[in-house]
Design an enzyme around this catalytic site. Structure first.
Site, PDB file in Angstrom:
ATOM      1  N   SER A   1       3.158  -1.678  10.437  1.00 19.91           N
ATOM      2  CA  SER A   1       4.426  -1.351  11.010  1.00 19.91           C
ATOM      3  C   SER A   1       5.027  -2.982  10.422  1.00 19.91           C
ATOM      4  O   SER A   1       6.040  -3.777  11.458  1.00 19.91           O
ATOM      5  CB  SER A   1       4.821  -1.688  12.451  1.00 19.91           C
ATOM      6  OG  SER A   1       4.234   0.116  13.107  1.00 19.91           O
TER       7      SER A   1
ATOM      8  N   ASN B   1       1.137  -0.762  -0.143  1.00 19.21           N
ATOM      9  CA  ASN B   1      -0.130   0.347   0.272  1.00 19.21           C
ATOM     10  C   ASN B   1       0.567   1.401   0.045  1.00 19.21           C
ATOM     11  O   ASN B   1       1.529   1.353   1.146  1.00 19.21           O
ATOM     12  CB  ASN B   1      -1.153   0.049   1.554  1.00 19.21           C
ATOM     13  CG  ASN B   1      -1.983   1.512   1.098  1.00 19.21           C
ATOM     14  OD1 ASN B   1      -2.016   1.835   0.405  1.00 19.21           O
ATOM     15  ND2 ASN B   1      -2.129   1.277   2.757  1.00 19.21           N
TER      16      ASN B   1
ATOM     17  N   LYS C   1      -0.103   4.338  -0.462  1.00 22.87           N
ATOM     18  CA  LYS C   1      -0.232   5.538  -0.030  1.00 22.87           C
ATOM     19  C   LYS C   1      -0.314   6.402  -1.086  1.00 22.87           C
ATOM     20  O   LYS C   1      -0.280   6.331  -2.013  1.00 22.87           O
ATOM     21  CB  LYS C   1      -0.548   6.144   1.667  1.00 22.87           C
ATOM     22  CG  LYS C   1      -0.076   4.472   2.390  1.00 22.87           C
ATOM     23  CD  LYS C   1      -0.458   5.091   3.738  1.00 22.87           C
ATOM     24  CE  LYS C   1      -0.702   3.379   4.776  1.00 22.87           C
ATOM     25  NZ  LYS C   1      -0.500   3.559   6.119  1.00 22.87           N
TER      26      LYS C   1
ATOM     27  N   GLU D   1      -5.849  -4.192  10.963  1.00 22.52           N
ATOM     28  CA  GLU D   1      -4.796  -3.316  10.894  1.00 22.52           C
ATOM     29  C   GLU D   1      -4.881  -2.679  11.759  1.00 22.52           C
ATOM     30  O   GLU D   1      -6.220  -1.268  12.101  1.00 22.52           O
ATOM     31  CB  GLU D   1      -4.890  -2.217   9.445  1.00 22.52           C
ATOM     32  CG  GLU D   1      -4.426  -2.889   8.427  1.00 22.52           C
ATOM     33  CD  GLU D   1      -3.819  -2.132   7.335  1.00 22.52           C
ATOM     34  OE1 GLU D   1      -2.906  -2.111   6.794  1.00 22.52           O
ATOM     35  OE2 GLU D   1      -3.990  -1.456   6.984  1.00 22.52           O
TER      36      GLU D   1
ATOM     37  N   GLY E   1       2.346   2.399  10.804  1.00 22.10           N
ATOM     38  CA  GLY E   1       3.251   3.661  10.586  1.00 22.10           C
ATOM     39  C   GLY E   1       3.700   3.937  11.832  1.00 22.10           C
ATOM     40  O   GLY E   1       4.447   5.263  12.090  1.00 22.10           O
TER      41      GLY E   1
ATOM     42  N   HIS F   1     -10.018   1.248   4.232  1.00 16.55           N
ATOM     43  CA  HIS F   1      -8.840   1.873   5.524  1.00 16.55           C
ATOM     44  C   HIS F   1      -8.675   2.895   6.244  1.00 16.55           C
ATOM     45  O   HIS F   1      -9.423   4.268   6.529  1.00 16.55           O
ATOM     46  CB  HIS F   1      -7.469   2.039   4.333  1.00 16.55           C
ATOM     47  CG  HIS F   1      -6.053   2.045   5.276  1.00 16.55           C
ATOM     48  ND1 HIS F   1      -5.639   3.111   5.673  1.00 16.55           N
ATOM     49  CD2 HIS F   1      -5.582   1.350   4.848  1.00 16.55           C
ATOM     50  CE1 HIS F   1      -3.944   2.992   6.475  1.00 16.55           C
ATOM     51  NE2 HIS F   1      -3.686   1.380   5.589  1.00 16.55           N
TER      52      HIS F   1
ATOM     53  N   GLY G   1       2.796  -1.585   3.920  1.00 20.10           N
ATOM     54  CA  GLY G   1       2.424   0.380   3.840  1.00 20.10           C
ATOM     55  C   GLY G   1       4.271   0.785   3.755  1.00 20.10           C
ATOM     56  O   GLY G   1       4.859   0.876   2.899  1.00 20.10           O
ATOM     57  N   GLY G   2       4.608   1.392   4.673  1.00 20.96           N
ATOM     58  CA  GLY G   2       5.871   1.942   4.225  1.00 20.96           C
ATOM     59  C   GLY G   2       7.122   0.978   4.136  1.00 20.96           C
ATOM     60  O   GLY G   2       7.603   2.018   3.602  1.00 20.96           O
TER      61      GLY G   2
HETATM   62  P1  PGA Z   1       2.559   1.071   7.673  1.00 21.24           P
HETATM   63  O1  PGA Z   1       1.299   1.075   6.768  1.00 21.24           O
HETATM   64  O2  PGA Z   1       3.146  -0.758   7.280  1.00 21.24           O
HETATM   65  O3  PGA Z   1       3.536   1.808   7.110  1.00 21.24           O
HETATM   66  O4  PGA Z   1       2.376   0.248   9.280  1.00 21.24           O
HETATM   67  C1  PGA Z   1       0.024  -0.692   7.196  1.00 21.24           C
HETATM   68  C2  PGA Z   1      -1.111   0.127   6.357  1.00 21.24           C
HETATM   69  O5  PGA Z   1      -1.829   1.063   6.835  1.00 21.24           O
HETATM   70  O6  PGA Z   1      -1.623  -0.264   5.069  1.00 21.24           O
END
Ligand code: PGA
Length: 267
Positions: free
Chosen positions: A225, A9, A11, A178, A184, A103, A246-247
């Site tokens: 995360s 993702n 974003k 999630e 994040g 989300h 995500g990140g």
């Molecule tokens: P993250 O984001 O891996 O950066 O924590 C996950 C998400 O929001 O789908």
């Protein structure tokens, strides 16, 4: 054997050009990896922003269907006067096969309600071949107040309501747990807790969907995360069926390493 899943993702973090660059590196590495791990390669889905979809589609096309395209959202109608929204039909034309729905960033910032999410799941399942990746999860206060199981139950029940009657048999159903406090923040959910929520969600699916529930075609993912350090903890049996990243998915090299770990582990 069911393949593990890994969903990137991105974003609103990469421009169209930036997304294409990352996608190019991922595709070339995964095509090589797939020769070595044909049987165990996870299902890989890249979710760039809307403006980057067609550029990324031209690259994922070269992956021999090893890498799928996903959108980060879609609307609950296929056409009409809905300024700024995106039709599942138009997304499918671009090659989109998955859509992230509900989300937490959209629930919080755009005030997306369970009702809106339910409508999106309905249109995807009734009028499109796009598979929804339904996101659920509690915030920090709900966890501290010990009401998180109720929150998750409510979100899952509302989202899957349209699936109570089997609309399209053998169609995957994906729920991503999630927890908002883990997104994040670098503080992932504990594996033990993730396993408890996995069982909770699987139980809700079985109860709510009855004969329409197909355990083999359902996947419960974890997101929040996930990194190359902890990914393998989360993909153990009965902890999750895959991850939403995500990140850590923004860096092609890191993402490729994560995919390699999944492919190797499943051998
Ligand atoms: P993250 O984001 O891996 O950066 O924590 C996950 C998400 O929001 O789908």
């Amino acid at each position: 054997m069911r393949r593990k899943m890994i969903i990137a993702n991105w974003k609103m973090n990469l421009s169209s050009k930036g997304s294409q660059n990352v996608a190019r590196t991922i595709v070339s590495s995964i095509v090589k990896l797939s020769k070595e791990y044909e049987r165990t390669l996870p299902t890989i889905v890249l979710c760039p922003s809307f403006s980057a979809l067609s550029g990324v589609a031209s690259i994922t096309k070269k992956s021999n269907r090893k890498i799928k395209l996903g959108s980060q959202n879609c609307f609950w109608e296929t056409s009409g006067s809905f300024t700024g929204e995106e039709s599942p039909q138009y997304l499918a034309e671009l090659g989109v096969e998955y859509a992230i729905i509900g989300h937490s960033e959209r629930r919080m910032l755009l005030k997306e309600s369970d009702d809106m999410i339910q409508r999106k799941v309905r249109i995807l399942c009734q009028q499109s071949a796009i598979i929804p990746i339904i996101c659920v999860g509690e915030n920090k206060n709900e966890r501290s107040a010990n009401v998180y199981r109720k929150v998750i139950k409510q979100q899952v029940r509302a989202a899957i309501f349209p699936l109570r009657k089997p609309i399209n048999s053998r169609r995957p159903l994906i729920i991503a747990y999630e927890p908002i406090w883990a997104i994040g923040t670098g503080i992932a959910c504990s594996v033990k807790e993730c396993a408890r929520i996995y069982a909770l969600i699987r139980g809700i699916l079985a109860r709510e969907l009855g004969s329409a529930y197909d355990a083999e075609w359902s996947a419960v993912l974890y997101g929040g995360s996930v990194s190359k350090k902890n990914i393998m903890e989360f993909v153990q049996p009965n902890v999750s069926d895959g991850v939403l990243v995500g990140g850590a998915s923004l860096d092609a090299k890191t993402f490729n390493e994560m995919v390699r770990c999944l492919a190797k582990e499943s051998v």
